[in-house]
Each structure stands twice: as C-alpha cells, then as structure tokens.
Design a protein around this motif. Structure first.
Motif, PDB file in Angstrom:
ATOM      1  N   GLY A   1      12.962  24.102   9.821  1.00  0.00           N
ATOM      2  CA  GLY A   1      13.351  23.562   8.521  1.00  0.00           C
ATOM      3  C   GLY A   1      12.143  23.118   7.730  1.00  0.00           C
ATOM      4  N   ALA A   2      12.242  21.943   7.102  1.00  0.00           N
ATOM      5  CA  ALA A   2      11.175  21.462   6.219  1.00  0.00           C
ATOM      6  C   ALA A   2       9.853  21.277   6.953  1.00  0.00           C
ATOM      7  CB  ALA A   2      11.599  20.149   5.566  1.00  0.00           C
ATOM      8  N   SER A   3       9.910  20.944   8.231  1.00  0.00           N
ATOM      9  CA  SER A   3       8.689  20.758   9.017  1.00  0.00           C
ATOM     10  C   SER A   3       8.537  21.885  10.039  1.00  0.00           C
ATOM     11  CB  SER A   3       8.701  19.392   9.712  1.00  0.00           C
ATOM     12  OG  SER A   3       9.909  19.200  10.433  1.00  0.00           O
ATOM     13  N   GLN A   4       8.897  23.097   9.630  1.00  0.00           N
ATOM     14  CA  GLN A   4       8.850  24.287  10.478  1.00  0.00           C
ATOM     15  C   GLN A   4       7.516  24.411  11.217  1.00  0.00           C
ATOM     16  OE1 GLN A   4      11.294  26.816  10.810  1.00  0.00           O
ATOM     17  NE2 GLN A   4      10.018  27.797  12.337  1.00  0.00           N
ATOM     18  N   GLY A   5       7.592  24.506  12.529  1.00  0.00           N
ATOM     19  CA  GLY A   5       6.414  24.765  13.336  1.00  0.00           C
ATOM     20  C   GLY A   5       5.606  23.546  13.723  1.00  0.00           C
ATOM     21  N   LEU A   6       5.902  22.381  13.148  1.00  0.00           N
ATOM     22  CA  LEU A   6       5.161  21.171  13.505  1.00  0.00           C
ATOM     23  C   LEU A   6       5.701  20.595  14.803  1.00  0.00           C
ATOM     24  CD1 LEU A   6       4.809  19.357  10.053  1.00  0.00           C
ATOM     25  CD2 LEU A   6       3.198  20.913  11.173  1.00  0.00           C
ATOM     26  N   ARG A   7       4.791  20.129  15.652  1.00  0.00           N
ATOM     27  CA  ARG A   7       5.181  19.543  16.945  1.00  0.00           C
ATOM     28  C   ARG A   7       5.095  18.018  16.863  1.00  0.00           C
ATOM     29  NH1 ARG A   7       3.008  19.854  22.407  1.00  0.00           N
ATOM     30  NH2 ARG A   7       0.858  19.878  21.630  1.00  0.00           N
TER      31      ARG A   7
ATOM     32  N   GLU B   1       0.799  -1.220   0.000  1.00  0.00           N
ATOM     33  CA  GLU B   1       0.000   0.000   0.000  1.00  0.00           C
ATOM     34  C   GLU B   1       0.833   1.272   0.000  1.00  0.00           C
ATOM     35  OE1 GLU B   1      -3.229   0.318   2.769  1.00  0.00           O
ATOM     36  OE2 GLU B   1      -3.453  -1.863   2.889  1.00  0.00           O
ATOM     37  N   ILE B   2       2.116   1.158   0.283  1.00  0.00           N
ATOM     38  CA  ILE B   2       2.944   2.350   0.456  1.00  0.00           C
ATOM     39  C   ILE B   2       2.970   3.206  -0.802  1.00  0.00           C
ATOM     40  CG2 ILE B   2       5.302   3.168   0.793  1.00  0.00           C
ATOM     41  CD1 ILE B   2       5.698   0.936   2.811  1.00  0.00           C
ATOM     42  N   GLN B   3       3.095   2.590  -1.969  1.00  0.00           N
ATOM     43  CA  GLN B   3       3.195   3.356  -3.204  1.00  0.00           C
ATOM     44  C   GLN B   3       1.911   4.118  -3.518  1.00  0.00           C
ATOM     45  OE1 GLN B   3       5.994   3.784  -4.904  1.00  0.00           O
ATOM     46  NE2 GLN B   3       7.015   2.522  -3.366  1.00  0.00           N
ATOM     47  N   LYS B   4       0.787   3.649  -2.978  1.00  0.00           N
ATOM     48  CA  LYS B   4      -0.491   4.294  -3.234  1.00  0.00           C
ATOM     49  C   LYS B   4      -0.729   5.493  -2.328  1.00  0.00           C
ATOM     50  CE  LYS B   4      -2.533  -0.181  -4.437  1.00  0.00           C
ATOM     51  NZ  LYS B   4      -3.604  -1.155  -4.093  1.00  0.00           N
ATOM     52  N   ALA B   5       0.004   5.575  -1.226  1.00  0.00           N
ATOM     53  CA  ALA B   5      -0.224   6.641  -0.243  1.00  0.00           C
ATOM     54  C   ALA B   5       0.633   7.852  -0.576  1.00  0.00           C
ATOM     55  CB  ALA B   5       0.121   6.128   1.158  1.00  0.00           C
ATOM     56  N   THR B   6       0.028   9.012  -0.547  1.00  0.00           N
ATOM     57  CA  THR B   6       0.789  10.225  -0.851  1.00  0.00           C
ATOM     58  C   THR B   6       0.688  11.261   0.251  1.00  0.00           C
ATOM     59  OG1 THR B   6      -1.112  11.127  -2.061  1.00  0.00           O
ATOM     60  CG2 THR B   6       0.534   9.934  -3.337  1.00  0.00           C
ATOM     61  N   ASP B   7      -0.437  11.323   0.939  1.00  0.00           N
ATOM     62  CA  ASP B   7      -0.656  12.375   1.931  1.00  0.00           C
ATOM     63  C   ASP B   7       0.376  12.357   3.042  1.00  0.00           C
ATOM     64  OD1 ASP B   7      -2.809  13.148   0.489  1.00  0.00           O
ATOM     65  OD2 ASP B   7      -4.309  12.219   1.789  1.00  0.00           O
ATOM     66  N   SER B   8       0.768  11.164   3.490  1.00  0.00           N
ATOM     67  CA  SER B   8       1.677  11.060   4.620  1.00  0.00           C
ATOM     68  C   SER B   8       3.021  11.707   4.342  1.00  0.00           C
ATOM     69  CB  SER B   8       1.897   9.584   4.984  1.00  0.00           C
ATOM     70  OG  SER B   8       0.695   9.009   5.432  1.00  0.00           O
ATOM     71  N   TYR B   9       3.418  11.785   3.080  1.00  0.00           N
ATOM     72  CA  TYR B   9       4.743  12.288   2.766  1.00  0.00           C
ATOM     73  C   TYR B   9       4.766  13.810   2.634  1.00  0.00           C
ATOM     74  CZ  TYR B   9       5.535   7.370   2.012  1.00  0.00           C
ATOM     75  OH  TYR B   9       5.608   6.022   2.199  1.00  0.00           O
ATOM     76  N   GLN B  10       3.577  14.421   2.528  1.00  0.00           N
ATOM     77  CA  GLN B  10       3.530  15.858   2.395  1.00  0.00           C
ATOM     78  C   GLN B  10       3.586  16.540   3.760  1.00  0.00           C
ATOM     79  OE1 GLN B  10       0.635  17.105  -0.471  1.00  0.00           O
ATOM     80  NE2 GLN B  10       0.996  15.338  -1.743  1.00  0.00           N
ATOM     81  N   ARG B  11       2.973  15.921   4.721  1.00  0.00           N
ATOM     82  CA  ARG B  11       3.058  16.399   6.100  1.00  0.00           C
ATOM     83  C   ARG B  11       3.128  15.153   6.962  1.00  0.00           C
ATOM     84  NH1 ARG B  11      -0.903  20.754   9.154  1.00  0.00           N
ATOM     85  NH2 ARG B  11      -0.132  20.381  11.255  1.00  0.00           N
ATOM     86  N   PRO B  12       4.294  14.552   7.074  1.00  0.00           N
ATOM     87  CA  PRO B  12       4.392  13.227   7.706  1.00  0.00           C
ATOM     88  C   PRO B  12       3.869  13.209   9.134  1.00  0.00           C
ATOM     89  CG  PRO B  12       6.559  14.232   7.490  1.00  0.00           C
ATOM     90  CD  PRO B  12       5.614  15.068   6.693  1.00  0.00           C
TER      91      PRO B  12
END
Length: 305
Positions: A200-206, A10-21
C-alpha cells in the motif's frame, strides 16, 4: 536511540517524517481485533490449534478491557518526557492501572479456562500488588525464573495493554536522526516480535513491530535487525522461498527474526503469524541461531540470565 520523539511545539515544523514515516503508532482496538481474528484463522488445522485459540482469547480479553476499563487520559500530565525512548520500561514508573487491567483480564480468561490455565490464573489472583510489581520488573528485564515463566503471558498482556495506551498519549511527531541502534523500540525500549514488509502507501518498507507497546519503526531491508550488518544475511522457510513468513538470520551475530510480507498475504499479523510459525523457530535454533525478538505468547525459563 536514532528516532527522536518531537515535543508538540516542534511537530508542526517537521515534514520529513511524514513523507516516509520512521515510526508508526498503533491503534490498540484495531490491533487486538485483527490479532484475535488472525489467530483463530491460523488455528484451523494447526498442530497447536489449542494454544493459538488461547492466544486469540487473550487478545479478545485485551480488547474487552480496553473498552470497559480504559487508561485515564491524563497519565502524562505534568510530566517531562525524554525525547529518546520516552516510555522506557527500565525507568518508567508504572501506574497501578496495569494491575487493575491484569485482574480484569484474569477474570475474563478464567471463564471457560482448562484446569491448567485456571490454576495459573488463581495463583496470580492471590498475589499481592508488591509481588506482581516484582514479577513485572523481572519480566520486563527478561529475568525469567521457572515460577514466572508460566505466568508471563498474562502479566505481559496487562503490561502491553498499559503501554499501548500510554503510547497513544505521547506526541506522535518524530524525527529519524540516524539509522543506528534500531533493534529496540524507540518508544519503550522493548524487543521487536517480528518485522513486517508493508504494502500500500508504504509498499516495500520494512518495519519492526514492538512486542510491548505495539509501535512499529522502519529498518532498512537486507540488513540484520540485531547488529545492522548486511554481508551475511540469509532467509529461511519451511515450504517455499516466496512464503509470506520467513526467518531472516545473520551469520555475523548468529541471531534471527521472522520477517512477514504483506504482498504475499494481506492478512499477516506480526504476533499471530510469528507464533503460528513456531516450527520455523525450532529449525533455526537447531541450526545454532538465537532469536533476537520476543513474542508475547512465547516465554521460557530458558531466557533466564
């Protein structure tokens, strides 16, 4: 659990997780080297310098064992992993590797140890494998007796080394299905040590940082990491309100957890900075708040259930 680990298919089908992991997997080599360096830096002119340097020695020993006695790569062969909390400490059947890692850690730490530490190490060296397994069960369940409390740091270091390597072997695709029940690690079910606001890339995420397998998972800011309420959250520091290390308390469940800000100090490290700010723990506990996380270098028989 709100974060589901995706099977390889299923990993190749998932995209949302990689945009905001929602979930970040650690690199143990980087974790241990950064932690040791940070602990040594924090030890300078610190009232608890000796203990911080001891903690640094444990992190260095973990790195050494990781390099010289790594976990075999086939640990998950022929196993069907649960999609929620796949390495749950309550149900996972531990491989004897963790005991071999423990003895390797003890041998390294015994060199140059003071008499008090050496006595604890030697008492662990004399334990049977069955006794060590029983102690591990109690420790992972947070059932600490007075006899176990002084051994906990060493046992946890070996268990954490084992779980961190196991985590490297599971599929790393994931999907955030809802934002409920995020207090415990979605990989192994353990409590967080602290939370970290990234830059950095995930600026502000906790992200909460797991005290055992070193994974990190995203939790919305300005809400309690223990009960998820957002109406009675307060922040505490020992110096200024913009400090890199603060305590986030909740008046609804009377809990607290440290929160670290990378934008204030790029070198903050979840375990090291949490430990060095132990005087903040004392202040919060005097105000009636209970710590909702677990630092791998702070165990007490007072946690006994």
């Amino acid at each position: 659990m709100a974060i589901r680990i995706l099977p390889e298919a299923e990993i190749q089908k998932a995209t949302d997780s990689y945009q905001r992991p929602a979930l970040l997997f650690s690199n143990p080599k980087n974790i241990y080297s950064r932690r040791a360096a940070r602990l040594k830096a924090l030890a300078e002119n610190h009232p608890l310098a000796d203990y911080l340097n001891f903690a640094a020695a444990v992190a260095e020993a973990q790195l050494d064992v990781l390099n010289t006695l790594p976990l075999a790569k086939d640990q998950l062969a022929n196993q069907t992993l649960a999609q929620y909390v796949p390495l749950n400490t309550a149900t996972w059947q531990r491989d004897p590797y963790w005991i071999k890692a423990l003895h390797a850690l003890l041998a390294r730490l015994k060199m140059g140890a003071n008499e008090t530490v050496k006595d604890v190490i030697e008492s662990l060296e004399q334990c049977s494998d069955d006794a060590l397994e029983q102690m591990a069960d109690a420790l992972l369940a947070q059932n600490l007796s007075e006899q176990l409390a002084d051994k906990a740091v060493f046992l946890w270091a070996a268990l954490s080394l084992y779980w961190a390597q196991l985590t490297e072997q599971i599929p790393h695709g994931h999907n955030l299905e809802n934002t409920q029940q995020l207090h415990h690690c979605p990989v192994c079910g353990s409590a967080p040590v602290s939370s970290l606001v990234h830059f950095g890339a995930s600026q502000g995420l906790r992200y909460l940082h797991c005290s055992l397998c070193e994974s990190e998972w995203n939790v919305m800011r300005a809400q309690c990491t223990n009960c998820a309420q957002d109406g009675n959250v307060s922040y505490w520091t020992l110096d200024n309100e913009m400090a890199a290390v603060r305590a986030e308390s909740c008046g609804d469940c009377n809990s607290y957890l440290k929160i670290l800000f990378q934008e204030k100090d790029h070198n903050v490290e979840p375990v090291a900075d949490d430990l060095a700010a132990i005087f903040l723990d004392i202040e919060l506990e005097e105000k009636g708040f209970a710590r909702s996380g677990q630092n791998p270098f702070m165990f007490s028989a007072a946690d006994t259930k």
